[in-house]
Design a protein around this motif. Sequence first.
Motif, PDB file in Angstrom:
ATOM      1  N   VAL A  16     -16.161   1.951  -4.650  1.00  0.00           N
ATOM      2  CA  VAL A  16     -16.743   1.209  -5.764  1.00  0.00           C
ATOM      3  C   VAL A  16     -16.917  -0.257  -5.380  1.00  0.00           C
ATOM      4  O   VAL A  16     -16.082  -0.810  -4.649  1.00  0.00           O
ATOM      5  N   ALA A  17     -17.978  -0.882  -5.853  1.00  0.00           N
ATOM      6  CA  ALA A  17     -18.122  -2.330  -5.758  1.00  0.00           C
ATOM      7  C   ALA A  17     -18.563  -2.834  -7.128  1.00  0.00           C
ATOM      8  O   ALA A  17     -19.302  -2.148  -7.836  1.00  0.00           O
ATOM      9  N   ILE A  18     -18.094  -3.998  -7.494  1.00  0.00           N
ATOM     10  CA  ILE A  18     -18.429  -4.588  -8.797  1.00  0.00           C
ATOM     11  C   ILE A  18     -19.124  -5.918  -8.551  1.00  0.00           C
ATOM     12  O   ILE A  18     -18.621  -6.731  -7.756  1.00  0.00           O
ATOM     13  N   ASP A  19     -20.248  -6.150  -9.228  1.00  0.00           N
ATOM     14  CA  ASP A  19     -20.882  -7.452  -9.046  1.00  0.00           C
ATOM     15  C   ASP A  19     -20.451  -8.411 -10.155  1.00  0.00           C
ATOM     16  O   ASP A  19     -19.651  -8.067 -11.027  1.00  0.00           O
ATOM     17  N   SER A  58     -19.361  -2.854  -0.138  1.00  0.00           N
ATOM     18  CA  SER A  58     -18.968  -4.234  -0.352  1.00  0.00           C
ATOM     19  C   SER A  58     -20.164  -4.935  -0.955  1.00  0.00           C
ATOM     20  O   SER A  58     -21.294  -4.593  -0.637  1.00  0.00           O
ATOM     21  N   ILE A  59     -19.906  -5.933  -1.787  1.00  0.00           N
ATOM     22  CA  ILE A  59     -21.017  -6.656  -2.397  1.00  0.00           C
ATOM     23  C   ILE A  59     -20.761  -8.143  -2.214  1.00  0.00           C
ATOM     24  O   ILE A  59     -19.620  -8.597  -2.312  1.00  0.00           O
ATOM     25  N   ASP A  60     -21.796  -8.904  -1.927  1.00  0.00           N
ATOM     26  CA  ASP A  60     -21.584 -10.339  -1.780  1.00  0.00           C
ATOM     27  C   ASP A  60     -22.033 -11.052  -3.051  1.00  0.00           C
ATOM     28  O   ASP A  60     -22.454 -10.430  -4.027  1.00  0.00           O
ATOM     29  N   SER A  61     -21.940 -12.387  -3.034  1.00  0.00           N
ATOM     30  CA  SER A  61     -22.191 -13.133  -4.267  1.00  0.00           C
ATOM     31  C   SER A  61     -23.666 -13.119  -4.659  1.00  0.00           C
ATOM     32  O   SER A  61     -24.025 -13.506  -5.767  1.00  0.00           O
ATOM     33  N   PHE A  62     -24.530 -12.659  -3.745  1.00  0.00           N
ATOM     34  CA  PHE A  62     -25.956 -12.550  -4.086  1.00  0.00           C
ATOM     35  C   PHE A  62     -26.297 -11.161  -4.619  1.00  0.00           C
ATOM     36  O   PHE A  62     -27.439 -10.903  -4.949  1.00  0.00           O
ATOM     37  N   GLY A  63     -25.279 -10.287  -4.656  1.00  0.00           N
ATOM     38  CA  GLY A  63     -25.537  -8.930  -5.123  1.00  0.00           C
ATOM     39  C   GLY A  63     -26.041  -8.006  -4.027  1.00  0.00           C
ATOM     40  O   GLY A  63     -26.466  -6.885  -4.311  1.00  0.00           O
ATOM     41  N   THR A  64     -26.012  -8.452  -2.782  1.00  0.00           N
ATOM     42  CA  THR A  64     -26.414  -7.592  -1.676  1.00  0.00           C
ATOM     43  C   THR A  64     -25.302  -6.587  -1.405  1.00  0.00           C
ATOM     44  O   THR A  64     -24.132  -6.958  -1.317  1.00  0.00           O
ATOM     45  N   CYS A  70     -20.812   6.708   6.546  1.00  0.00           N
ATOM     46  CA  CYS A  70     -19.982   7.601   7.348  1.00  0.00           C
ATOM     47  C   CYS A  70     -20.837   8.651   8.049  1.00  0.00           C
ATOM     48  O   CYS A  70     -20.671   8.921   9.235  1.00  0.00           O
ATOM     49  N   GLY A  71     -21.763   9.257   7.328  1.00  0.00           N
ATOM     50  CA  GLY A  71     -22.571  10.320   7.916  1.00  0.00           C
ATOM     51  C   GLY A  71     -23.652   9.805   8.851  1.00  0.00           C
ATOM     52  O   GLY A  71     -24.140  10.527   9.707  1.00  0.00           O
ATOM     53  N   GLY A  72     -24.046   8.552   8.693  1.00  0.00           N
ATOM     54  CA  GLY A  72     -25.070   7.980   9.559  1.00  0.00           C
ATOM     55  C   GLY A  72     -24.494   7.136  10.681  1.00  0.00           C
ATOM     56  O   GLY A  72     -25.236   6.593  11.499  1.00  0.00           O
ATOM     57  N   ASP A  73     -23.165   7.002  10.701  1.00  0.00           N
ATOM     58  CA  ASP A  73     -22.483   6.235  11.750  1.00  0.00           C
ATOM     59  C   ASP A  73     -23.086   4.849  11.918  1.00  0.00           C
ATOM     60  O   ASP A  73     -23.377   4.396  13.041  1.00  0.00           O
ATOM     61  N   SER A  74     -23.295   4.186  10.774  1.00  0.00           N
ATOM     62  CA  SER A  74     -23.939   2.882  10.795  1.00  0.00           C
ATOM     63  C   SER A  74     -23.476   2.079   9.588  1.00  0.00           C
ATOM     64  O   SER A  74     -22.747   2.584   8.734  1.00  0.00           O
ATOM     65  N   VAL A  75     -23.897   0.814   9.546  1.00  0.00           N
ATOM     66  CA  VAL A  75     -23.716   0.006   8.345  1.00  0.00           C
ATOM     67  C   VAL A  75     -25.116  -0.325   7.846  1.00  0.00           C
ATOM     68  O   VAL A  75     -25.978  -0.749   8.626  1.00  0.00           O
ATOM     69  N   VAL A  76     -25.348  -0.109   6.572  1.00  0.00           N
ATOM     70  CA  VAL A  76     -26.645  -0.439   5.999  1.00  0.00           C
ATOM     71  C   VAL A  76     -26.491  -1.516   4.936  1.00  0.00           C
ATOM     72  O   VAL A  76     -25.410  -1.721   4.389  1.00  0.00           O
ATOM     73  N   ARG A  77     -27.597  -2.198   4.695  1.00  0.00           N
ATOM     74  CA  ARG A  77     -27.619  -3.274   3.719  1.00  0.00           C
ATOM     75  C   ARG A  77     -28.711  -2.969   2.703  1.00  0.00           C
ATOM     76  O   ARG A  77     -29.795  -2.524   3.076  1.00  0.00           O
ATOM     77  N   VAL A  78     -28.424  -3.232   1.431  1.00  0.00           N
ATOM     78  CA  VAL A  78     -29.417  -3.073   0.370  1.00  0.00           C
ATOM     79  C   VAL A  78     -29.464  -4.385  -0.399  1.00  0.00           C
ATOM     80  O   VAL A  78     -28.455  -4.800  -0.982  1.00  0.00           O
ATOM     81  N   LEU A  79     -30.602  -5.051  -0.388  1.00  0.00           N
ATOM     82  CA  LEU A  79     -30.713  -6.312  -1.109  1.00  0.00           C
ATOM     83  C   LEU A  79     -30.673  -6.057  -2.604  1.00  0.00           C
ATOM     84  O   LEU A  79     -31.101  -5.005  -3.076  1.00  0.00           O
ATOM     85  N   ALA A  80     -30.188  -7.026  -3.361  1.00  0.00           N
ATOM     86  CA  ALA A  80     -30.062  -6.874  -4.808  1.00  0.00           C
ATOM     87  C   ALA A  80     -31.407  -6.493  -5.403  1.00  0.00           C
ATOM     88  O   ALA A  80     -32.420  -7.120  -5.089  1.00  0.00           O
ATOM     89  N   GLY A  81     -31.415  -5.473  -6.233  1.00  0.00           N
ATOM     90  CA  GLY A  81     -32.641  -5.049  -6.891  1.00  0.00           C
ATOM     91  C   GLY A  81     -33.536  -4.174  -6.023  1.00  0.00           C
ATOM     92  O   GLY A  81     -34.541  -3.658  -6.493  1.00  0.00           O
ATOM     93  N   SER A  82     -33.169  -3.989  -4.766  1.00  0.00           N
ATOM     94  CA  SER A  82     -34.022  -3.191  -3.870  1.00  0.00           C
ATOM     95  C   SER A  82     -33.534  -1.756  -3.835  1.00  0.00           C
ATOM     96  O   SER A  82     -32.394  -1.465  -4.173  1.00  0.00           O
ATOM     97  N   LYS A  83     -34.390  -0.859  -3.385  1.00  0.00           N
ATOM     98  CA  LYS A  83     -33.977   0.540  -3.191  1.00  0.00           C
ATOM     99  C   LYS A  83     -34.072   0.919  -1.715  1.00  0.00           C
ATOM    100  O   LYS A  83     -34.099   2.080  -1.367  1.00  0.00           O
ATOM    101  N   LYS A  84     -34.122  -0.096  -0.882  1.00  0.00           N
ATOM    102  CA  LYS A  84     -34.322   0.164   0.536  1.00  0.00           C
ATOM    103  C   LYS A  84     -33.065  -0.193   1.315  1.00  0.00           C
ATOM    104  O   LYS A  84     -32.541  -1.300   1.211  1.00  0.00           O
ATOM    105  N   ALA A  85     -32.596   0.770   2.097  1.00  0.00           N
ATOM    106  CA  ALA A  85     -31.418   0.553   2.934  1.00  0.00           C
ATOM    107  C   ALA A  85     -31.881   0.237   4.348  1.00  0.00           C
ATOM    108  O   ALA A  85     -32.687   0.969   4.926  1.00  0.00           O
ATOM    109  N   THR A  86     -31.374  -0.838   4.893  1.00  0.00           N
ATOM    110  CA  THR A  86     -31.718  -1.251   6.254  1.00  0.00           C
ATOM    111  C   THR A  86     -30.471  -1.177   7.116  1.00  0.00           C
ATOM    112  O   THR A  86     -29.422  -1.686   6.720  1.00  0.00           O
ATOM    113  N   VAL A  87     -30.603  -0.562   8.280  1.00  0.00           N
ATOM    114  CA  VAL A  87     -29.453  -0.489   9.185  1.00  0.00           C
ATOM    115  C   VAL A  87     -29.233  -1.869   9.788  1.00  0.00           C
ATOM    116  O   VAL A  87     -30.169  -2.470  10.331  1.00  0.00           O
TER     117      VAL A  87
END
Lengths: 162, 158
Positions: A16-19, A58-64, A70-87
Amino acid sequence: MSDCCVSFSFFSAWSVAIDRNDTIFVATYYGSVLEWKKNTSGEGKVVVDQLGEPRGISIDSFGTLYIADCGGDSVVRVLAGSKKATVIAAGNGIGDAPNQLYNPADVAFDSYGNLYVSDYGNSRVQRFKINLKASANSFESSYPSFLSMFSIAVIFFLNTSD
Amino acid sequence: MAGSDKISSPGGIFIDRHNTLFIADQYNYRIIKLEYGATDATVFLDGLDYPADLVFDSEGTMFIAEKESLTRWTKDPRNRTVLGRSDWFISVTIDPKQEHLYTTEYGHNRVKKYTANGRAEQNGTEVIPNVNSRKILVLYVCLTVVFLSLFFQHGVLQ
């Protein structure tokens, strides 16, 4: 020692992450990150899906959102309000090379913006310097034979390049 | 860490305001600490019950999702209080206001909330009783039906 991508029950909420607006983000076993606005509890809204298995978030102060996939063996980022995950780290298949992860369980940042990843399957914690202009990588999950879990816990200093 | 001690399949990690890294070394029943710039990690707290995840608040109070207990550890001295119980906690997170802890558990599709500075053990509140999307459940039921009907069809043709 169980593979972190095998769950006790087929459906589970992983983490869970809380903004700052008390919006709740939940990483689920079946590959989605869902969100619930404050004081709602019905059907969650899909933020991203089709991840391998989002585990720690994890969420940062910008909501990112930063997600240990775990299944993709990577870390992805999703910008606040976006639906796109970037490795933004690893995503080069399972392995223990500096640019690989094996069932990452959690992510955290220090105040210098370095990314730390709990690399469950490799029994180590990795540190990545994130390229702010990380481009979208396509990746495929591969599941080679089971690797031995025992290795020394070290911190690697890395520059990621895309 | 002394000798050939190693971490084993780490769970959650946390970095505090001093950039100290804390690792839930769950299968070694302990929390490992690595100060920023240090080369050797140390055992921060051991004798725990499969600690899967941890968080700190801004005052240095630590909260650990142990297997069957959500525990709070005050900074100095390190006193342990049980805030909540489960069959098996997976994760713990603290909200930005530092008022509430949110947990997930194996075998439960829910998110529970606890008061971070509660004095006594709590039952916790189910803030999200069921994480699962109804659409996903329907999808899996349909796939099962399709699979079973193909299986049945194959059996009849034999």
